[in-house]
Design a protein around this motif. Structure first.
Motif, PDB file in Angstrom:
ATOM      1  N   VAL A  82       0.973  -1.223  -0.149  1.00 50.89           N
ATOM      2  CA  VAL A  82       0.058  -0.141  -0.076  1.00 50.89           C
ATOM      3  C   VAL A  82       0.723   1.062   0.243  1.00 50.89           C
ATOM      4  CG1 VAL A  82      -1.729   1.501   1.390  1.00 50.89           C
ATOM      5  CG2 VAL A  82      -1.959  -1.109   0.972  1.00 50.89           C
ATOM      6  N   ILE A  83       1.798   1.188   0.960  1.00 49.84           N
ATOM      7  CA  ILE A  83       2.687   2.636   0.994  1.00 49.84           C
ATOM      8  C   ILE A  83       3.342   2.454  -0.108  1.00 49.84           C
ATOM      9  CG2 ILE A  83       4.595   3.610   2.414  1.00 49.84           C
ATOM     10  CD1 ILE A  83       3.567   1.883   4.794  1.00 49.84           C
ATOM     11  N   HIS A  84       4.078   1.490  -0.723  1.00 53.78           N
ATOM     12  CA  HIS A  84       4.891   1.594  -2.092  1.00 53.78           C
ATOM     13  C   HIS A  84       3.978   2.044  -3.177  1.00 53.78           C
ATOM     14  CE1 HIS A  84       5.997  -0.137  -6.005  1.00 53.78           C
ATOM     15  NE2 HIS A  84       7.102   0.010  -5.441  1.00 53.78           N
ATOM     16  N   ASN A  85       2.760   1.766  -3.254  1.00 54.44           N
ATOM     17  CA  ASN A  85       1.656   2.228  -4.205  1.00 54.44           C
ATOM     18  C   ASN A  85       1.370   3.685  -3.964  1.00 54.44           C
ATOM     19  OD1 ASN A  85       1.586  -0.330  -5.406  1.00 54.44           O
ATOM     20  ND2 ASN A  85      -0.650  -0.678  -4.694  1.00 54.44           N
ATOM     21  N   LEU A  86       1.288   4.026  -2.907  1.00 54.72           N
ATOM     22  CA  LEU A  86       1.006   5.452  -2.701  1.00 54.72           C
ATOM     23  C   LEU A  86       2.202   6.566  -3.030  1.00 54.72           C
ATOM     24  CD1 LEU A  86      -1.042   5.484   0.392  1.00 54.72           C
ATOM     25  CD2 LEU A  86      -1.927   5.583  -1.672  1.00 54.72           C
ATOM     26  N   VAL A  87       3.473   5.785  -2.528  1.00 50.75           N
ATOM     27  CA  VAL A  87       4.716   6.647  -2.828  1.00 50.75           C
ATOM     28  C   VAL A  87       4.986   6.901  -4.397  1.00 50.75           C
ATOM     29  CG1 VAL A  87       7.118   6.923  -2.520  1.00 50.75           C
ATOM     30  CG2 VAL A  87       5.590   6.289  -0.469  1.00 50.75           C
ATOM     31  N   ARG A  88       4.770   5.624  -5.131  1.00 51.41           N
ATOM     32  CA  ARG A  88       4.830   5.353  -6.473  1.00 51.41           C
ATOM     33  C   ARG A  88       3.843   6.394  -7.298  1.00 51.41           C
ATOM     34  NH1 ARG A  88       4.309  -0.401  -9.142  1.00 51.41           N
ATOM     35  NH2 ARG A  88       1.919   0.293  -8.793  1.00 51.41           N
TER      36      ARG A  88
END
Length: 894
Positions: A638-644
């Protein structure tokens, strides 16, 4: 006979034989403060003491009597004239003098005028009662206003007596309580209260009875069909006029749904009626004697009728003797100054009270001769009471409107707001000063809906009906929210003079609609993901495992190793895509474990920001952050997707700031919040509601699954994710996750032996040949003896053979889903019956059962998810081999 237009006041003096003093009569008629007309026997007007307030009829002389009144009253005045001429009757009529719709109203008395016993015409004496008629119209308008409030309200409005006896219940009682208005009327409100809540309701009514402040409480009512309805009661005691006992106005709001949702909708009605009685104008004649005393010398019959006394008993007495309560007032001096100095006295409110005469009077005193004063008076007690009733009714309307949990407004025919309640002021952040400077109803609508609102306003002002409508409205600070309106025209004297209505903030309703629609979309994607997940992950497992094994057979510098490494990276991307699809499926609950937020953020952010031109900063973290029970892989995704997503929004570079906090949400649950703020261009308001929808994307070459996957993952963790954005000011994603302790695995005994001290026999069950061969090659390379079977029954048979042959299996790897055969969930139950200490690993690419999330509850000691790398399978088997023997007492199994 009188000839129209040819008779002066002097020529008709001799014809007024009904009076003792023609000179006095002439002067009285001339000074009569009302309208006085004289006709001949043909009812042609021959005399008028004042012009008619109607441009086409600037003078009444020469016109027929019926031609100067409103068309609606002509037949009545003709009949009254004939009755006076032919039968000598004295008739009283309320008519409009003039032909326009807004002509003034007069209360008139018609009587025949005789000369030497011969009827010579009709006299018409009238007093202006336009204000009385206006008061009546205002009272009716006020009652219509209360009725509209109650009938529009989604709350049950109840008016009841001191014993809770219901005098009135609004129509919505049928939908809230199952009883009609007729069925509720006359019954006690407490009769409908649930027996367990009766004491609470009784205490509320005691509070209403003892105080003047509004009371509020919540309890249950019994619906007609027997179920309980949770209601919020807001009530207040009101004191009707006169000696009537106090009443209660109660608003009953159905909060059964509000316990699970939030909302909504409400209003009330009161019915107050009063009858205004009227009477004709009375006349007293006073003369100032040598001692400056006012002596009553005459009165007309109307005065006796108004006061209920015979003036003959009072003639010759002074003003103070005839009417003692006037002695210490300004009245004697004002009458005396009128008689002596011609100073006219007018008052629309003179209160008088004694044993025989009581009331409020409209009084006019003027000089009618040397040292004489004529006093004309009209009993306006009913008009006065009507005005008080209107003010009282208006006060009650305001009290009810302020109690309602929705906005109430009124505007005039120009669209200017003339009244709003406090809730509406709170909605829009306006004050009374904003209304005083001229705030229009259209000012509250947003630009995109203002034109439609203006069209509907014009329809209402034209007398049309539009029912309920939804608009986007705008607060004083510029923020917007959706609102539901219900409006109706205000009609007085058959003319639309404004619009009144109610409005309610439906932001939460719209959010629920979006949440429901998004859930439906995710469900449809879940069906697709669930259908392909198992087979696709089995294929990826075989491909990924064999590629990794093949790469291990070549040195790192070998070109073949490099090619296999590229293939491995491509498979890893496919593995990530499959993982995203699985977040939408109906099963596959997260595999939760207690996780440190700091470590989770560092791992996810460093991976997402690697190789980009953006600067990611983690703000100062609180000293103590509760651990969270999550699947670290999924939340990291989730965090990865938001930062990306932030990275993609800032192709020319920018910054991302991550902050962490703790708080308590609306339901009282402690949560950890993670906010990710970027410095990008922001998201348009038209796009913002759709960003979590599956396959929705504004970027070419993207699948539109990243944010949808993040939304699904957070929801499966019992959390929430929201977004705020202003164009040009960046975007903020906020995640809330419960700060709860995870379910701990069962307590196991201290390891009794290591992997190197035990026999390494592994039983693998999987329905795919390629995966069985892959597992055999992976585990064999590490020195373990591997036996592979295709379904659960075969696994049980080989387990029994190995046990009976004194070569038991140390670890069992079971595929969870076997189409057409026994899967891992049923197989582990049978194996534990054979050996309670069996060490089994569950393996699956997809399952509708939440076994993967709580594998230990089902008897497994480990998990490996497809598609897996060889080292992941080896690590899972190795960890299982390190565990000591277990017994049913030390393992938790559901």
């Amino acid at each position: 006979m009188f000839t129209p237009g040819k008779h002066t006041l002097e020529t008709i003096d001799s014809r007024l034989s009904a009076w003792d003093d023609p000179e006095r009569c002439r002067l009285l008629i001339k000074s009569f403060p009302g309208l006085f007309l004289l006709t001949d026997t043909n009812c042609d007007i021959v005399m008028s003491n004042q012009p008619i307030d109607d441009p086409p009829l600037s003078t009444a002389i020469g016109h027929r009597l019926e031609s100067i009144v409103s068309p609606a009253h002509r037949d009545a005045i003709v009949d009254a004239s004939q009755a006076a001429l032919e039968r000598g009757e004295i008739c009283q009529l309320d008519v409009q003098i003039g032909t326009s719709a807004h002509a003034p109203w007069y209360r008139t008395v018609l009587f025949a005028v005789s000369e030497n016993g011969v009827v010579g015409g009709v006299a018409v004496a009238g007093v202006d009662i336009t204000s009385l008629k206006t008061a009546e119209e205002q009272r009716r308008a006020s009652e219509n206003r209360y009725r509209m409030l109650a009938e529009c309200s989604s709350d049950v409005i109840v008016r009841c007596g001191v014993e809770s006896t219901i005098h009135y219940a609004s129509p919505v009682c049928a939908s809230v309580m199952g009883y009609s208005q007729a069925e509720m009327a006359g019954r006690g409100l407490l009769d409908f209260v649930h027996s367990e809540d009766l004491a609470i309701a009784q205490e509320v009514f005691n509070g209403l009875h003892d105080g003047d402040k509004a009371c509020r409480s919540e309890f249950r009512l019994r619906h007609r069909d027997g179920h309980s309805v949770f209601i919020e009661l807001t009530g207040r005691r009101i004191q009707p006029g006169g000696s009537r006992p106090p009443e209660y106005i109660c608003s009953l709001r159905d909060i059964s749904r509000r316990l699970a949702t939030v909302l909504a909708h409400r209003q009330s009605e009161e019915r107050y009626r009063s009858m205004i009685q009227s009477s004709p104008m009375g006349m007293h004649l006073y003369e100032v004697d040598d001692q400056d005393r006012l002596i009553l010398i005459d009165a007309n019959p109307a005065a006796d009728s108004i006061l209920g006394i015979c003036h003959r008993e009072l003639v010759g007495r002074t003003l103070e003797e005839a009417f003692p309560p006037l002695k210490d007032t300004e009245i004697p001096d004002r009458y005396r100054r009128a008689a002596l100095h011609g100073e006219r006295f007018d008052s629309d409110r003179v209160e008088y009270a004694e044993s025989q005469v009581r009331g409020v009077f409209d009084v006019h005193a003027f000089q009618s001769g040397p040292r004489r004063v004529t006093v004309l008076f009209l009993d306006v007690t009913d008009r006065y009471l009507a005005g008080e009733a209107i003010r009282e009714s208006e006060c009650k309307f305001r009290e009810i409107a302020e109690l309602l949990p929705i906005g109430v407004y009124e505007c005039d025919a120009s669209g200017q707001l003339v009244y709003v309640n406090k809730r509406l002021m709170d909605y829009f952040g306006v004050t009374a000063e904003d209304l005083n400077v001229g705030m229009g109803i259209l000012d509250i609508f947003s630009a995109e809906d203002r034109s439609r609102a203006g069209t509907n306003l014009r329809r209402l002002l034209a007398g049309g009906r539009i029912g309920r409508n939804e608009y986007l409205v705008q607060r004083k600070d510029g923020t917007k929210f959706p609102a539901r309106f219900h409006s109706t025209p205000i009609i007085r004297n058959d003319t639309v003079c404004g619009v009144r209505g109610v409005l309610q903030d439906i932001t939460l309703d719209k959010q629920r609609e979006q949440e429901s629609l998004r859930a439906q979309k995710l469900e449809s994607v879940g069906l697709l993901a669930g259908g392909i997940a198992h087979d696709f992950n089995n294929l990826l497992t075989g491909i990924l495992g064999n590629v990794v094994l093949a790469a291990q057979d070549f040195p790192d510098h070998d070109e073949r190793a490099k090619l296999l490494k590229c293939a491995e990276q491509a498979i890893e991307r496919a593995r990530t895509l499959t993982s995203q699809l699985l977040t939408f499926s109906a099963g596959g609950e997260p595999i939760r474990r207690q996780t440190d937020v700091r470590s989770l953020l560092n791992n996810a952010i460093s991976h997402a920001a690697r190789g980009t031109g953006i600067h990611v900063e983690v703000g100062a973290l609180p000293e103590t952050i509760p651990r969270i029970a999550v699947d670290p892989v999924q939340i990291g995704q989730v965090i990865h997707n938001l930062v990306r997503n932030a990275r993609d929004a800032m192709p020319d570079g920018g910054s991302v700031k991550v902050s962490v906090g703790t708080e308590t949400n609306a339901s009282g649950t402690p949560v950890v919040t993670i906010a990710i703020r970027d410095s990008g261009p922001g998201i348009d308001s038209e796009v913002l509601p759709h960003i979590f929808d599956p396959y929705f994307t504004t970027r070419d070459g993207q699948l539109g699954l990243g944010l949808a996957a993040a939304y699904s993952i957070v929801k499966k963790h019992d959390g929430s994710i929201s977004v705020t954005s202003d164009p040009g000011a960046g975007t903020v994603f906020t995640i809330e996750l419960p700060a709860e302790s995870p379910v701990s695995p069962g307590v196991r005994a201290t390891p009794s032996r290591t992997a190197d001290q035990i026999a390494r026999r592994v039983l693998v069950m999987d329905d795919e040949d390629i995966i069985r061969d892959l597992a055999r090659r992976i585990l064999s390379r590490h020195g373990w003896q591997v036996v592979c079977v295709s379904d659960g029954q075969a696994a049980i048979n080989r387990f029994i053979e190995a046990r009976d042959g004194q070569e038991p299996f140390d670890v069992v790897v079971l595929d969870l889903t076997v189409p057409g055969g026994m899967g891992g969930k049923d197989t582990i139950v049978r194996l534990r019956e054979l050996d309670p200490g069996v060490r089994a690993i569950v393996c699956s690419g997809y399952s509708n059962d939440p076994v993967l999330a709580s594998y230990d509850r089902h008897g497994f000691v480990g998990i490996v998810a497809k598609p897996y790398r060889p080292d992941e399978l080896v690590r899972a088997v190795h960890n299982a081999l390190e565990l000591g023997p277990e017994t049913p007492a030390t393992r938790k199994v559901d």
